[in-house]
Write a protein that holds these residues in place. Sequence first.
Motif, mmCIF file in Angstrom:
data_model
loop_
_atom_site.group_PDB
_atom_site.id
_atom_site.type_symbol
_atom_site.label_atom_id
_atom_site.label_comp_id
_atom_site.label_asym_id
_atom_site.label_seq_id
_atom_site.Cartn_x
_atom_site.Cartn_y
_atom_site.Cartn_z
ATOM 1 N N THR A 37 0.848 -1.191 0.000
ATOM 2 C CA THR A 37 0.000 0.000 0.000
ATOM 3 C C THR A 37 0.877 1.232 0.000
ATOM 4 O OG1 THR A 37 -0.095 -0.007 2.407
ATOM 5 C CG2 THR A 37 -1.865 -1.154 1.241
ATOM 6 N N PHE A 38 0.415 2.283 -0.652
ATOM 7 C CA PHE A 38 1.113 3.561 -0.688
ATOM 8 C C PHE A 38 0.629 4.375 0.499
ATOM 9 C CE2 PHE A 38 1.883 7.852 -2.513
ATOM 10 C CZ PHE A 38 3.243 7.698 -2.728
ATOM 11 N N LYS A 39 1.534 4.695 1.416
ATOM 12 C CA LYS A 39 1.114 5.282 2.685
ATOM 13 C C LYS A 39 0.953 6.798 2.660
ATOM 14 C CE LYS A 39 5.839 5.335 4.432
ATOM 15 N NZ LYS A 39 6.730 4.896 5.460
ATOM 16 N N TYR A 40 1.101 7.413 1.487
ATOM 17 C CA TYR A 40 0.963 8.858 1.396
ATOM 18 C C TYR A 40 -0.285 9.218 0.602
ATOM 19 C CZ TYR A 40 5.852 8.776 2.784
ATOM 20 O OH TYR A 40 7.014 8.563 3.458
ATOM 21 N N GLY A 45 -2.320 18.715 -8.758
ATOM 22 C CA GLY A 45 -2.460 20.168 -8.753
ATOM 23 C C GLY A 45 -2.212 20.808 -7.401
ATOM 24 N N PHE A 46 -1.914 20.022 -6.376
ATOM 25 C CA PHE A 46 -1.647 20.546 -5.046
ATOM 26 C C PHE A 46 -0.217 20.201 -4.655
ATOM 27 C CE2 PHE A 46 -6.234 20.312 -5.054
ATOM 28 C CZ PHE A 46 -6.588 21.480 -4.398
ATOM 29 N N PRO A 47 0.391 20.991 -3.790
ATOM 30 C CA PRO A 47 1.771 20.701 -3.390
ATOM 31 C C PRO A 47 1.856 19.443 -2.533
ATOM 32 C CG PRO A 47 0.903 22.518 -2.111
ATOM 33 C CD PRO A 47 -0.133 22.195 -3.150
ATOM 34 N N TRP A 48 3.021 18.823 -2.545
ATOM 35 C CA TRP A 48 3.290 17.618 -1.753
ATOM 36 C C TRP A 48 3.269 17.987 -0.289
ATOM 37 C CZ3 TRP A 48 3.270 12.628 -2.597
ATOM 38 C CH2 TRP A 48 3.916 11.770 -1.715
ATOM 39 N N ARG A 49 2.491 17.307 0.534
ATOM 40 C CA ARG A 49 2.280 17.685 1.933
ATOM 41 C C ARG A 49 3.155 16.906 2.912
ATOM 42 N NH1 ARG A 49 -4.273 17.884 1.789
ATOM 43 N NH2 ARG A 49 -4.395 19.550 0.283
ATOM 44 N N HIS A 50 3.928 15.943 2.438
ATOM 45 C CA HIS A 50 4.706 15.089 3.326
ATOM 46 C C HIS A 50 6.195 15.408 3.191
ATOM 47 C CE1 HIS A 50 1.047 12.717 3.873
ATOM 48 N NE2 HIS A 50 0.910 12.731 2.559
ATOM 49 N N ASP A 51 7.008 14.734 3.997
ATOM 50 C CA ASP A 51 8.456 14.861 3.860
ATOM 51 C C ASP A 51 8.867 14.317 2.502
ATOM 52 O OD1 ASP A 51 8.606 15.898 6.400
ATOM 53 O OD2 ASP A 51 9.019 13.965 7.348
ATOM 54 N N ASN A 52 10.153 14.499 2.187
ATOM 55 C CA ASN A 52 10.635 14.007 0.906
ATOM 56 C C ASN A 52 10.394 12.512 0.769
ATOM 57 O OD1 ASN A 52 11.516 16.518 0.202
ATOM 58 N ND2 ASN A 52 13.617 16.180 0.847
ATOM 59 N N LEU A 53 9.985 12.110 -0.421
ATOM 60 C CA LEU A 53 9.734 10.702 -0.707
ATOM 61 C C LEU A 53 11.024 10.120 -1.279
ATOM 62 C CD1 LEU A 53 7.680 8.414 -0.813
ATOM 63 C CD2 LEU A 53 7.047 9.175 -3.088
ATOM 64 N N VAL A 54 11.600 9.148 -0.582
ATOM 65 C CA VAL A 54 12.879 8.569 -0.973
ATOM 66 C C VAL A 54 12.670 7.101 -1.319
ATOM 67 C CG1 VAL A 54 15.237 8.108 -0.213
ATOM 68 C CG2 VAL A 54 14.069 10.161 0.576
ATOM 69 N N ALA A 55 13.259 6.673 -2.439
ATOM 70 C CA ALA A 55 13.151 5.272 -2.849
ATOM 71 C C ALA A 55 13.920 4.394 -1.866
ATOM 72 C CB ALA A 55 13.708 5.097 -4.257
ATOM 73 N N PRO A 56 13.431 3.199 -1.594
ATOM 74 C CA PRO A 56 14.124 2.314 -0.647
ATOM 75 C C PRO A 56 15.369 1.660 -1.244
ATOM 76 C CG PRO A 56 12.157 1.258 -1.482
ATOM 77 C CD PRO A 56 12.154 2.648 -2.023
ATOM 78 N N PHE A 57 15.682 1.975 -2.485
ATOM 79 C CA PHE A 57 16.859 1.398 -3.135
ATOM 80 C C PHE A 57 17.501 2.463 -4.010
ATOM 81 C CE2 PHE A 57 12.970 0.553 -5.436
ATOM 82 C CZ PHE A 57 13.256 1.049 -6.701
ATOM 83 N N ASP A 58 18.778 2.268 -4.344
ATOM 84 C CA ASP A 58 19.489 3.198 -5.211
ATOM 85 C C ASP A 58 19.311 2.773 -6.664
ATOM 86 O OD1 ASP A 58 20.429 4.604 -3.043
ATOM 87 O OD2 ASP A 58 22.290 3.455 -2.909
ATOM 88 N N PHE A 59 19.272 3.741 -7.563
ATOM 89 C CA PHE A 59 19.215 3.435 -8.973
ATOM 90 C C PHE A 59 20.023 4.485 -9.718
ATOM 91 C CE2 PHE A 59 15.503 5.840 -7.744
ATOM 92 C CZ PHE A 59 15.463 6.872 -8.655
ATOM 93 N N ALA A 60 20.562 4.093 -10.832
ATOM 94 C CA ALA A 60 21.451 4.959 -11.600
ATOM 95 C C ALA A 60 20.657 5.833 -12.554
ATOM 96 C CB ALA A 60 22.444 4.116 -12.379
#
Length: 183
Positions: A37-40, A45-60
């Motif tokens: 489930t996506f917890k956010y 059209g509205f600004p992001w209301r949560h902290d920065n969304l960071v991927a759980p893994f690195d990608f190039a």
Amino acid sequence: MSKFRNKIKSYSLVIYWGIMFIVTAVMLFLILPGEPTFKYEYQKGFPWRHDNLVAPFDFAILKTAQTLESEETEQLKTIIPYFESDPVIYKESLKKLNTDLLNFINSSGITAADIIVDTLEIRLKQIYQNGILQRSLESYPELTNKTEIKKRVGNSVTKIGLEKLYSEKSAYNSFNEILQSLI
């Protein structure tokens, strides 16, 4: 009783496989992950209301630094910036205006006090509804080549043309002109 035991013995293989099926199904249910489930919450059209969304893994990202910088500047040109309006400031300014005007009117003996107070309250409301920036428009680099901004008041967002916005200085001058013309 012996007939019952004989029947159980004859069905023992079926009972054994039934119990194995149920145990296997329960173990698979407990082992396999559920649907993620996506917890956010977000709205288009509205600004992001949560902290920065960071991927759980690195990608190039296989792009050069110059390409990334040019894409970023291109995207910044198309984005309409958001500014947040604080209605508490308007209410405080209105209270201060009323107390200052009443003190001034009582000390100077002006007769049309109600008309002056109403006119100044309307003008103050117009200025705050349009929006007041802390600095002049030219000092905001994100506003270059823009014609409008988005103003957020609570949960609602409205677009406002840059020509309607005031800096603190221009809002003061505009309000002072009205005040001088009334007194």
